[in-house]
Design a protein around this motif. Sequence first.
Motif, PDB file in Angstrom:
ATOM      1  N   UNK A   1      14.872  13.839  -1.023  1.00 52.39           N
ATOM      2  CA  UNK A   1      14.118  14.608  -2.195  1.00 52.39           C
ATOM      3  C   UNK A   1      13.573  14.051  -3.062  1.00 52.39           C
ATOM      4  N   UNK A   2      12.817  13.143  -2.743  1.00 52.68           N
ATOM      5  CA  UNK A   2      11.809  12.131  -3.818  1.00 52.68           C
ATOM      6  C   UNK A   2      12.569  11.663  -4.792  1.00 52.68           C
ATOM      7  N   UNK A   3      13.922  10.969  -4.712  1.00 54.32           N
ATOM      8  CA  UNK A   3      14.587  10.341  -5.994  1.00 54.32           C
ATOM      9  C   UNK A   3      15.291   9.397  -5.362  1.00 54.32           C
ATOM     10  N   UNK A   4      15.429   8.560  -6.495  1.00 64.06           N
ATOM     11  CA  UNK A   4      16.417   7.174  -6.218  1.00 64.06           C
ATOM     12  C   UNK A   4      17.552   7.339  -7.176  1.00 64.06           C
TER      13      UNK A   4
ATOM     14  N   UNK B   1       0.665  -1.054  -0.172  1.00 64.61           N
ATOM     15  CA  UNK B   1      -0.079  -0.015   0.028  1.00 64.61           C
ATOM     16  C   UNK B   1       0.981   1.425   0.087  1.00 64.61           C
ATOM     17  N   UNK B   2       1.746   1.269  -1.021  1.00 63.84           N
ATOM     18  CA  UNK B   2       2.702   2.355  -0.913  1.00 63.84           C
ATOM     19  C   UNK B   2       2.145   3.841  -0.951  1.00 63.84           C
ATOM     20  N   UNK B   3       2.777   4.766  -0.539  1.00 68.05           N
ATOM     21  CA  UNK B   3       2.557   6.187  -0.808  1.00 68.05           C
ATOM     22  C   UNK B   3       3.031   6.618  -2.113  1.00 68.05           C
ATOM     23  N   UNK B   4       4.196   6.008  -2.748  1.00 68.77           N
ATOM     24  CA  UNK B   4       4.602   6.157  -3.881  1.00 68.77           C
ATOM     25  C   UNK B   4       5.141   4.693  -4.463  1.00 68.77           C
ATOM     26  N   UNK B   5       5.119   4.392  -5.957  1.00 68.45           N
ATOM     27  CA  UNK B   5       5.286   3.269  -6.497  1.00 68.45           C
ATOM     28  C   UNK B   5       5.794   3.644  -7.787  1.00 68.45           C
ATOM     29  N   UNK B   6       6.934   3.495  -8.398  1.00 70.25           N
ATOM     30  CA  UNK B   6       7.160   3.422  -9.493  1.00 70.25           C
ATOM     31  C   UNK B   6       7.895   2.292  -9.899  1.00 70.25           C
TER      32      UNK B   6
ATOM     33  N   UNK C   1       9.657   1.663  -4.060  1.00 69.98           N
ATOM     34  CA  UNK C   1       8.437   1.586  -3.133  1.00 69.98           C
ATOM     35  C   UNK C   1       8.716   2.420  -1.896  1.00 69.98           C
ATOM     36  N   UNK C   2       7.826   3.269  -1.731  1.00 69.91           N
ATOM     37  CA  UNK C   2       7.746   4.244  -0.594  1.00 69.91           C
ATOM     38  C   UNK C   2       6.722   3.865   0.184  1.00 69.91           C
ATOM     39  N   UNK C   3       6.750   3.247   1.609  1.00 69.03           N
ATOM     40  CA  UNK C   3       5.629   2.708   2.236  1.00 69.03           C
ATOM     41  C   UNK C   3       6.015   2.821   3.961  1.00 69.03           C
ATOM     42  N   UNK C   4       5.066   3.241   4.536  1.00 63.37           N
ATOM     43  CA  UNK C   4       5.119   3.172   5.911  1.00 63.37           C
ATOM     44  C   UNK C   4       5.552   1.845   6.280  1.00 63.37           C
ATOM     45  N   UNK C   5       4.985   0.689   5.866  1.00 59.32           N
ATOM     46  CA  UNK C   5       5.594  -0.569   6.244  1.00 59.32           C
ATOM     47  C   UNK C   5       6.814  -0.985   6.372  1.00 59.32           C
ATOM     48  N   UNK C   6       7.734   0.038   5.771  1.00 61.04           N
ATOM     49  CA  UNK C   6       9.270  -0.242   5.824  1.00 61.04           C
ATOM     50  C   UNK C   6       9.605   0.344   7.182  1.00 61.04           C
ATOM     51  N   UNK C   7       8.969   1.097   8.025  1.00 55.09           N
ATOM     52  CA  UNK C   7       9.459   1.696   9.232  1.00 55.09           C
ATOM     53  C   UNK C   7       9.927   0.603   9.926  1.00 55.09           C
ATOM     54  N   UNK C   8      11.372   0.953  10.614  1.00 49.68           N
ATOM     55  CA  UNK C   8      11.887   0.045  11.667  1.00 49.68           C
ATOM     56  C   UNK C   8      12.599  -1.027  11.193  1.00 49.68           C
ATOM     57  N   UNK C   9      12.589  -1.018   9.792  1.00 52.08           N
ATOM     58  CA  UNK C   9      13.161  -2.403   9.113  1.00 52.08           C
ATOM     59  C   UNK C   9      14.490  -2.043   8.355  1.00 52.08           C
ATOM     60  N   UNK C  10      15.422  -2.891   8.273  1.00 51.18           N
ATOM     61  CA  UNK C  10      16.615  -2.790   7.813  1.00 51.18           C
ATOM     62  C   UNK C  10      16.487  -3.068   6.206  1.00 51.18           C
ATOM     63  N   UNK C  11      17.293  -2.535   5.684  1.00 50.52           N
ATOM     64  CA  UNK C  11      17.504  -2.763   4.067  1.00 50.52           C
ATOM     65  C   UNK C  11      17.169  -4.073   3.652  1.00 50.52           C
TER      66      UNK C  11
ATOM     67  N   UNK D   1       8.198   7.100   4.089  1.00 51.07           N
ATOM     68  CA  UNK D   1       7.971   8.549   3.456  1.00 51.07           C
ATOM     69  C   UNK D   1       8.890   9.287   4.030  1.00 51.07           C
ATOM     70  N   UNK D   2       9.269   9.452   5.231  1.00 49.58           N
ATOM     71  CA  UNK D   2      10.231  10.408   5.811  1.00 49.58           C
ATOM     72  C   UNK D   2      11.695  10.204   4.977  1.00 49.58           C
ATOM     73  N   UNK D   3      12.113   8.826   4.857  1.00 47.86           N
ATOM     74  CA  UNK D   3      13.487   8.783   3.888  1.00 47.86           C
ATOM     75  C   UNK D   3      13.383   9.213   2.633  1.00 47.86           C
ATOM     76  N   UNK D   4      12.163   9.093   2.258  1.00 48.95           N
ATOM     77  CA  UNK D   4      11.895   9.664   0.639  1.00 48.95           C
ATOM     78  C   UNK D   4      11.861  10.878   0.584  1.00 48.95           C
TER      79      UNK D   4
END
Length: 102
Positions: free
Chosen positions: A88-91, A15-20, A42-52, A81-84
């Motif tokens: 500056x919204x770029x990978x 359920x990403x905030x941003x997906x490309x 993939x930008x998602x709150x579900x990644x919070x607290x998880x390592x890469x 979302x915070x990391x994204x």
Amino acid sequence: MIQEVIETKLHNAFQPEYLKVINESYMHNVAPGSESHFKVIVVSDSFAGQRLLARHRQVNQALMEELSNHIHALAIHTYTPQEWNEKENSAPDSPMCVGGGH
């Protein structure tokens, strides 16, 4: 299309905030129109607290069927979302293929 399947599966899983999902097959030595090399952001709150590594495992799990049968290479970029916002919204850009038959 494999790209659409990837988009649907990642959307359902995170359920990403941003997906490309970007088909980068053209950057490799493959037939025109191929769908074998992808980059996903993939930008998602579900990644919070998880390592890469844990994040990448989740993406690989969601795309297990495609990775087993269709995708040769997958560049994965996962962010909260915070990391994204901090990025500056770029990978990072993917490098061009340096050769080989893939």
